[in-house]
Design a protein around this motif. Structure first.
Motif, PDB file in Angstrom:
ATOM      1  N   ILE A 103       0.830  -1.113  -0.053  1.00 15.51           N
ATOM      2  CA  ILE A 103      -0.073   0.216  -0.026  1.00 15.51           C
ATOM      3  C   ILE A 103       1.033   1.246  -0.040  1.00 15.51           C
ATOM      4  CG2 ILE A 103      -2.075  -0.970   1.162  1.00 15.51           C
ATOM      5  CD1 ILE A 103      -1.048   0.060   3.865  1.00 15.51           C
ATOM      6  N   ASP A 104       0.455   2.188  -0.683  1.00 19.57           N
ATOM      7  CA  ASP A 104       1.247   3.420  -0.862  1.00 19.57           C
ATOM      8  C   ASP A 104       0.490   4.618   0.097  1.00 19.57           C
ATOM      9  OD1 ASP A 104       2.982   2.415  -2.573  1.00 19.57           O
ATOM     10  OD2 ASP A 104       1.733   2.688  -4.298  1.00 19.57           O
ATOM     11  N   VAL A 105       1.358   5.271   0.652  1.00 20.89           N
ATOM     12  CA  VAL A 105       0.888   6.489   1.563  1.00 20.89           C
ATOM     13  C   VAL A 105       1.455   7.664   1.270  1.00 20.89           C
ATOM     14  CG1 VAL A 105       0.496   7.058   4.201  1.00 20.89           C
ATOM     15  CG2 VAL A 105       0.565   4.489   3.628  1.00 20.89           C
ATOM     16  N   LYS A 106       0.545   8.815   1.179  1.00 25.25           N
ATOM     17  CA  LYS A 106       0.832  10.001   0.776  1.00 25.25           C
ATOM     18  C   LYS A 106       0.506  10.997   1.790  1.00 25.25           C
ATOM     19  CE  LYS A 106       0.372  13.465  -2.983  1.00 25.25           C
ATOM     20  NZ  LYS A 106      -0.017  13.642  -4.273  1.00 25.25           N
ATOM     21  N   ASP A 107       1.293  11.815   2.154  1.00 28.69           N
ATOM     22  CA  ASP A 107       1.001  12.967   3.099  1.00 28.69           C
ATOM     23  C   ASP A 107       0.125  14.028   2.280  1.00 28.69           C
ATOM     24  OD1 ASP A 107       0.845  14.873   4.937  1.00 28.69           O
ATOM     25  OD2 ASP A 107       3.026  15.561   4.765  1.00 28.69           O
ATOM     26  N   LEU A 108      -0.966  14.382   2.525  1.00 26.59           N
ATOM     27  CA  LEU A 108      -1.843  15.327   1.891  1.00 26.59           C
ATOM     28  C   LEU A 108      -1.678  16.831   2.712  1.00 26.59           C
ATOM     29  CD1 LEU A 108      -5.216  13.469   1.924  1.00 26.59           C
ATOM     30  CD2 LEU A 108      -3.435  13.592  -0.020  1.00 26.59           C
ATOM     31  N   GLY A 109      -0.782  16.790   3.573  1.00 23.57           N
ATOM     32  CA  GLY A 109      -0.273  18.322   4.070  1.00 23.57           C
ATOM     33  C   GLY A 109      -1.494  18.682   5.189  1.00 23.57           C
ATOM     34  N   PRO A 110      -1.231  19.812   5.935  1.00 19.04           N
ATOM     35  CA  PRO A 110      -2.223  20.175   6.700  1.00 19.04           C
ATOM     36  C   PRO A 110      -3.667  20.166   6.533  1.00 19.04           C
ATOM     37  CG  PRO A 110      -0.060  21.484   6.852  1.00 19.04           C
ATOM     38  CD  PRO A 110      -0.250  20.688   5.754  1.00 19.04           C
ATOM     39  N   GLN A 111      -4.638  19.621   7.121  1.00 22.21           N
ATOM     40  CA  GLN A 111      -6.039  19.712   6.875  1.00 22.21           C
ATOM     41  C   GLN A 111      -6.896  20.303   7.768  1.00 22.21           C
ATOM     42  OE1 GLN A 111      -7.297  17.093   4.173  1.00 22.21           O
ATOM     43  NE2 GLN A 111      -5.132  17.648   3.723  1.00 22.21           N
ATOM     44  N   ILE A 112      -8.155  20.636   7.335  1.00 23.50           N
ATOM     45  CA  ILE A 112      -8.993  21.529   8.129  1.00 23.50           C
ATOM     46  C   ILE A 112     -10.273  20.960   7.663  1.00 23.50           C
ATOM     47  CG2 ILE A 112      -9.575  23.115   6.126  1.00 23.50           C
ATOM     48  CD1 ILE A 112      -9.836  25.310   8.386  1.00 23.50           C
ATOM     49  N   SER A 113     -11.395  20.948   8.521  1.00 26.33           N
ATOM     50  CA  SER A 113     -12.570  20.245   8.412  1.00 26.33           C
ATOM     51  C   SER A 113     -13.313  20.943   7.814  1.00 26.33           C
ATOM     52  CB  SER A 113     -13.219  20.094   9.867  1.00 26.33           C
ATOM     53  OG  SER A 113     -13.950  21.322  10.499  1.00 26.33           O
ATOM     54  N   TRP A 114     -14.131  20.478   6.729  1.00 26.87           N
ATOM     55  CA  TRP A 114     -15.233  20.989   5.990  1.00 26.87           C
ATOM     56  C   TRP A 114     -16.248  21.662   6.672  1.00 26.87           C
ATOM     57  CZ3 TRP A 114     -15.368  21.858   0.910  1.00 26.87           C
ATOM     58  CH2 TRP A 114     -14.691  21.225   0.191  1.00 26.87           C
TER      59      TRP A 114
END
Length: 304
Positions: free
Chosen positions: A78-89
């Motif tokens: 499985i490949d794992v990518k960091d999507l960066g800092p997140q904020i809730s919708w």
């Protein structure tokens, strides 16, 4: 069933403490895959994108789907990518609507400083301000108490792009021209028949929009990503009656303030909503090919 080992590979930017492998139970939900990677890397689950190494298919953080159902087997990668800092919708929506909710009263009550005019606001300008505040206060209420989001978060940097539409187009743009001394709404002898017709149309749009959001809320169980086919008033006519009623509300405002800034907001927002509605119609047809009643019009009956 015996546990299996999944090979974990980084994709894109390096992820500190990312494990080389994890052990999971194939009978348990895919959520355990995300949880184990998040615990090891000290990242939020929502910051991680996990895809199958074999074909790049994304794994959904869904408690209703088991690891075995995804096709993953022992030694699968499985490949794992960091999507960066997140904020809730939910936070994004609150920030989006907070802009115009504050801007309209600020411009209305700050007229003497903004326009260098001592003339008091007209009846229609006051009515415009009240309608705009009611609209965005309702949107905030729905965001906090009604909406359920299929995705928990979005990249934090996108909040500026998403908020610009509301803060500038329906906030600064609409407020500045609506409350100006030169605005059509500033006239001392308004046509109250048209104004009150606008208020009635606004009320119909707001109530219809609220009803639609309640219907959409009840399609999805709390905390789930379930999708269903919405039924009821409005849904027999178009794919997205929530957008239809949104446009109706703003037509009501336009009949009150007669401002081109309102027409501009309706036009730009309408084009965006048409794109969203067409996308949703395609999604319904794909997900429910046997049971979904296809719609000819996605947002306005007889038009588009």
């Amino acid at each position: 069933m015996a546990s299996i080992t999944l090979v974990v590979r980084p994709r894109g930017r390096p992820i500190k403490n990312l494990p080389e492998s994890i052990t999971v139970n194939p009978d348990e939900s895919v959520t355990q895959v995300f949880t184990k990677i998040a615990d090891a890397s000290k990242f939020s689950i929502h910051r991680l994108r996990v895809t199958k190494g074999s074909d790049g298919t994304p794994l959904s953080n869904n408690r209703d789907i088991t690891v075995q159902q995804t096709g993953l087997r022992n030694k699968s990668a499985i490949d794992v990518k960091d999507l960066g800092p997140q904020i809730s919708w939910r936070t994004v929506f609150i920030v989006e609507y907070l802009g115009p909710l504050l801007i309209h009263p600020l411009v209305y009550y700050g007229r003497s400083l903004i326009y260098r005019s001592s003339a008091p606001p007209s009846y229609l300008q006051t009515l415009t301000m009240l309608l705009c505040v009611i609209h965005f206060a309702k949107r905030e209420f729905e965001t906090i108490f009604i909406h359920r989001f299929s995705a928990a978060t979005m990249p934090a940097r996108n909040i500026f792009k998403n908020s610009a539409h509301y803060w500038f187009l329906s906030g600064l743009n609409l407020a500045y021209w609506s409350y100006a001394p030169s605005s059509p709404a500033a006239r001392s002898s308004p046509n109250l028949l048209i104004a009150y017709l606008g208020v009635a149309i606004f009320a119909i749009g707001e109530l219809g929009n609220f009803y639609t959001h309640v219907v959409l809320k009840n399609l999805r169980r709390p905390g789930s990503q379930d999708r269903g086919i919405p039924q009821g008033f409005g849904f027999r006519l178009v794919t997205c009656p929530n957008y239809m009623f949104e446009i109706i509300s703003w037509i009501g405002v336009a009949l009150v303030n007669f401002s081109l800034s309102t027409v501009l907001f309706i036009a730009i927002s309408g084009l965006q909503m048409v794109a969203w509605a067409k996308k949703k119609e395609r999604r319904y047809r794909k997900e429910f090919p046997e049971t979904y009643k296809k719609k000819r019009f996605v947002i306005l009956p007889g038009i588009i």
